[in-house]
Design an enzyme around this catalytic site. Structure first.
Site: not given
Length: 406
Positions: A188, A190-193
């Site tokens: 998503y 906002t995720k790290n990847l």
């Protein structure tokens, strides 16, 4: 310290590599699931050391496919944590199974001892959630699953880049180490990847991988790219009742380059988390997030814990004061039993007191690679000044009730 421009809770790190890959995808004439999605799957599989990786349009889809692929359904119970996004529980409901809440431990992750207390003769699976990117106590969970004959599906929405005792989250079994049946990751925004929207589900089981791949695209025997390359552009067979969960090449184009930067992103997140840890170490008004030296924390979130008995602010006021200082924050998460929809279901009887006690105290601070070191230090200094200015002269008497704030 000078107040910078408003610091968002999150800003993605998208570079020219991603932009160029997306542009080339648009020019290629192949936009849906195709060669770039296949490449992304291969590279992610290699990164986590899993024989099978299926790109999907969300971690929610990955969890649903794993549950459906394991034929979990009506009459079955699935144990998970109340400290998670609603999607974890919704996917259990999607297959007709019954969600069961097990409380959290001191680290905020699901407590294996409480899992054991919740197991009945209807329990089929456990879904641990690696909260904020800190791996759960998987050794205890795997041991319990083996003893009781249960499936384990990891919700690794926060855990891309995390490692458990030297092994990447999502890895295949190694030696005497345990293993989960499936692991679902989120990409998503906002995720790290990130792929904007998207996810990946890994498994060491060939049978489950094949089943999930079929279910991921309407239950058809081949996706569009397979049909184009292997069977001509028209032939397919519907062999199961499936879903529409495939990831497009446009999204995969982002993921290919995000994956190559993931270790760098994780290192930056860890370094910034340490800045916060050092700044807050001597403050009695707050507690730093838990960590585990045996694991690599992905630091998807930095969840500060307020000691509310020591300050004249509740969590809502704390968030508002930081916003006045130009700092965006969030809360992860409102416990599942507190949501109106879930409160109407039988799972509301699982009160999970430790989760409910923790909830009013938690605030997620900005933590992401696009932040500058100056911004990180500004957030840290602002928190210090805020809690110290709001410090109570006397603590509330022991045992005083604290309200829940959303």
């Amino acid at each position: 310290m000078t107040q910078p421009t408003f610091i968002r809770f999150h800003t993605p790190s998208i570079g020219e590599d991603e932009i160029q890959e997306v542009a080339e995808t648009l020019r290629s004439g192949w936009l849906t699931t195709g060669p770039r999605t296949a490449r992304f799957e291969r590279e992610f599989s290699a990164y986590v050391n899993s024989p099978h990786a299926l790109a999907v349009n969300s971690a929610t889809a990955g969890l649903h496919l794993a549950l459906a692929g394991l034929e979990i359904g009506p009459g079955d119970e699935v144990i998970t944590t109340p400290m998670t996004f609603c999607a974890t529980v919704q996917t259990i409901l999607h297959v007709g199974a019954t969600p069961v809440m097990a409380d959290i431990g001191p680290d905020g992750n699901i407590d294996p001892e409480d899992i054991q207390r919740r197991i009945t003769d209807r329990t089929r699976a456990i879904i641990p959630v690696h909260m904020a990117g800190l791996p759960c106590d998987m050794k205890a969970i795997w041991s319990l699953a083996r003893q009781k004959g249960l499936y384990v599906i990891e919700d690794a929405a926060h855990a891309a880049g995390a490692c458990y005792k030297g092994r990447p989250i999502g890895a295949a079994p190694s030696g005497k180490a345990g293993v989960s049946d499936a692991v679902a990751f989120s990409f998503y925004a906002t995720k790290n990847l990130t792929t904007g929207e998207g996810g990946m589900v890994t498994t060491h089981r060939t049978d489950l991988a094949e089943r999930m791949r079929i279910l991921s695209l309407h239950g058809t025997s081949h996706d569009a790219w397979d049909r184009y390359t292997e069977h001509g552009s028209w032939y397919y067979e519907v062999v199961a009742q499936g879903f529409k969960y495939n990831l497009s090449d446009i999204h995969a184009a982002l993921g290919i380059h995000q994956l190559r930067k993931l270790d760098q992103f994780t290192e930056t997140r860890s370094r910034y988390a340490e800045v916060y840890n050092r700044a807050f170490a001597d403050l009695e008004e707050v507690e730093c997030p838990p960590d585990d030296s045996r694991c690599r924390h992905a630091w998807h979130l930095y969840i500060l814990r307020l000691n509310l008995e020591t300050i004249r602010l509740d969590r809502k006021q704390f968030i508002e004061e930081l916003r006045k200082r130009g700092i965006g924050t969030s809360v992860h998460f409102i416990p599942i039993p507190l949501h109106p929809f879930f409160a109407r279901l039988p799972l509301a009887r699982y009160r999970c007191e430790r989760a409910l006690e923790l909830y009013p105290r938690i605030v997620s601070l900005p933590l992401y690679p696009a932040m500058t070191e100056e911004q990180v230090h500004y957030v840290a200094q602002s928190v210090k000044e805020l809690v110290q200015s709001a410090k109570r002269e006397k603590y509330i008497a022991a045992g005083s009730a604290m309200p829940y704030y959303q």
